[in-house]
Design an enzyme around this catalytic site. Structure first.
Site, PDB file in Angstrom:
ATOM      1  N   GLU A  88       6.745   3.879   0.739  1.00 42.71           N
ATOM      2  CA  GLU A  88       6.188   3.799   2.085  1.00 42.71           C
ATOM      3  C   GLU A  88       5.902   2.348   2.472  1.00 42.71           C
ATOM      4  O   GLU A  88       6.200   1.929   3.592  1.00 42.71           O
ATOM      5  CB  GLU A  88       4.895   4.624   2.118  1.00 42.71           C
ATOM      6  CG  GLU A  88       4.645   5.367   3.400  1.00 42.71           C
ATOM      7  CD  GLU A  88       3.562   6.412   3.197  1.00 42.71           C
ATOM      8  OE1 GLU A  88       3.858   7.439   2.549  1.00 42.71           O
ATOM      9  OE2 GLU A  88       2.439   6.217   3.657  1.00 42.71           O
ATOM     10  N   GLU A 140      -3.132  13.387   3.579  1.00 38.16           N
ATOM     11  CA  GLU A 140      -1.670  13.534   3.585  1.00 38.16           C
ATOM     12  C   GLU A 140      -1.227  14.647   4.539  1.00 38.16           C
ATOM     13  O   GLU A 140      -0.223  14.516   5.247  1.00 38.16           O
ATOM     14  CB  GLU A 140      -1.156  13.836   2.169  1.00 38.16           C
ATOM     15  CG  GLU A 140      -1.391  12.709   1.158  1.00 38.16           C
ATOM     16  CD  GLU A 140      -0.491  11.505   1.349  1.00 38.16           C
ATOM     17  OE1 GLU A 140      -0.372  10.997   2.481  1.00 38.16           O
ATOM     18  OE2 GLU A 140       0.112  11.063   0.351  1.00 38.16           O
ATOM     19  N   GLU A 210      -9.110  10.472  11.483  1.00 38.32           N
ATOM     20  CA  GLU A 210      -7.694  10.576  11.879  1.00 38.32           C
ATOM     21  C   GLU A 210      -7.551  10.595  13.403  1.00 38.32           C
ATOM     22  O   GLU A 210      -6.651   9.957  13.953  1.00 38.32           O
ATOM     23  CB  GLU A 210      -7.033  11.813  11.261  1.00 38.32           C
ATOM     24  CG  GLU A 210      -6.820  11.721   9.742  1.00 38.32           C
ATOM     25  CD  GLU A 210      -5.683  10.772   9.335  1.00 38.32           C
ATOM     26  OE1 GLU A 210      -4.855  10.383  10.182  1.00 38.32           O
ATOM     27  OE2 GLU A 210      -5.637  10.398   8.148  1.00 38.32           O
TER      28      GLU A 210
HETATM   29  C1  HMH Z   1      -4.134   7.035   9.062  1.00 36.24           C
HETATM   30  N1  HMH Z   1      -3.507   8.895   7.628  1.00 36.24           N
HETATM   31  C2  HMH Z   1      -3.220   7.668   8.073  1.00 36.24           C
HETATM   32  N2  HMH Z   1      -2.143   7.012   7.665  1.00 36.24           N
HETATM   33  C3  HMH Z   1      -1.309   7.573   6.753  1.00 36.24           C
HETATM   34  N3  HMH Z   1      -0.207   6.887   6.353  1.00 36.24           N
HETATM   35  C4  HMH Z   1      -1.571   8.871   6.254  1.00 36.24           C
HETATM   36  C5  HMH Z   1      -2.703   9.498   6.732  1.00 36.24           C
HETATM   37  C6  HMH Z   1      -0.672   9.584   5.278  1.00 36.24           C
HETATM   38  O1  HMH Z   1      -0.350   8.832   4.181  1.00 36.24           O
END
Ligand code: HMH
Length: 221
Positions: A88, A140, A210
């Protein structure tokens, strides 16, 4: 309540906030093609910073699994997560250069720092493995559910954003999230009431962080 499916119970109970996190206007904008590309770039830069901070959190989950887990297979799953994060980070670098985003000069926004600090608080030895793996599943899963929605039939996701959606919305990542969920539910089933209560509060905090994180992409904060 049926403790064998604690996470299902929670997602039903907290459905509105869960939908707020997984069906946010930013995601709906990707799905219908109306997303502002400057929002997408802002999200990309901030998420790179988040993912770098997520690595030590996942390392702490790995350490807790090694010390506390009743099933050796958990380590393999979490190690797979660490490997995915490695890919990633490399992907963010390539993607950022495609979009002309200079990752070294991205300034982390307060909302991002707050979320990273919250995850850091969960690395404490006082936080047990059950809480840590449940939090890991939640973080996730929000991305998996959000980006998978942009790839469903009927979505009009622009071609140049499909790769991003695929990163978290692909079936393999979905399977991995499902495995994390099974581990969390297995642990929650055996956990004390106090630990279960803490894990639920952590889930709510994660969902709130989130939503804020997606809000940040609009640049109004
Ligand atoms: C803010 N939440 C956020 N970024 C991410 N990359 C993920 C979850 C999942 O890895």
């Amino acid at each position: 309540t049926d403790r064998a499916v604690m996470t299902d119970t929670w997602l039903k109970k907290h459905r509105l906030i869960y939908l707020g996190a997984t069906r946010h206007p930013f995601i709906l904008g990707i799905r219908d093609g109306s997303v502002d590309l400057s929002s997408f770039k802002r999200w990309l830069g901030q998420d790179y910073i988040f993912v770098r901070a997520f690595v030590p959190f996942v390392a702490s989950v790995l350490l807790k699994a090694w010390k506390e887990s009743d099933d050796n297979a958990d380590i393999d799953v979490i190690l797979g997560g660490v490997a995915a994060l490695n890919d990633e980070i490399a992907w963010f670098k390539t993607e950022a250069s495609k979009w002309g985003v200079a990752l070294e000069s991205v300034v982390p926004q307060q909302i991002n720092l707050n979320y990273c600090r919250f995850l850091e608080s969960l690395t404490s030895p006082d936080v047990d493995y059950t809480q840590a793996i449940t939090a890991f599943w939640a973080v996730e899963t929000v991305y998996q559910e959000s980006f998978a929605h942009c790839l469903e039939e009927g979505s009009k996701t622009p071609e140049e954003l499909k790769q991003t959606c695929h990163r978290w919305g692909n079936d393999g990542f979905g399977q991995y999230c499902h495995t994390l969920k099974s581990i969390a539910d297995r642990r929650l089933e055996k956990a004390s009431k106090e630990v279960v209560a803490k894990a639920e509060l952590n889930l709510l905090s994660i969902l709130e962080h989130e939503v804020e994180f997606w809000n940040m992409s609009h640049g109004a904060v």
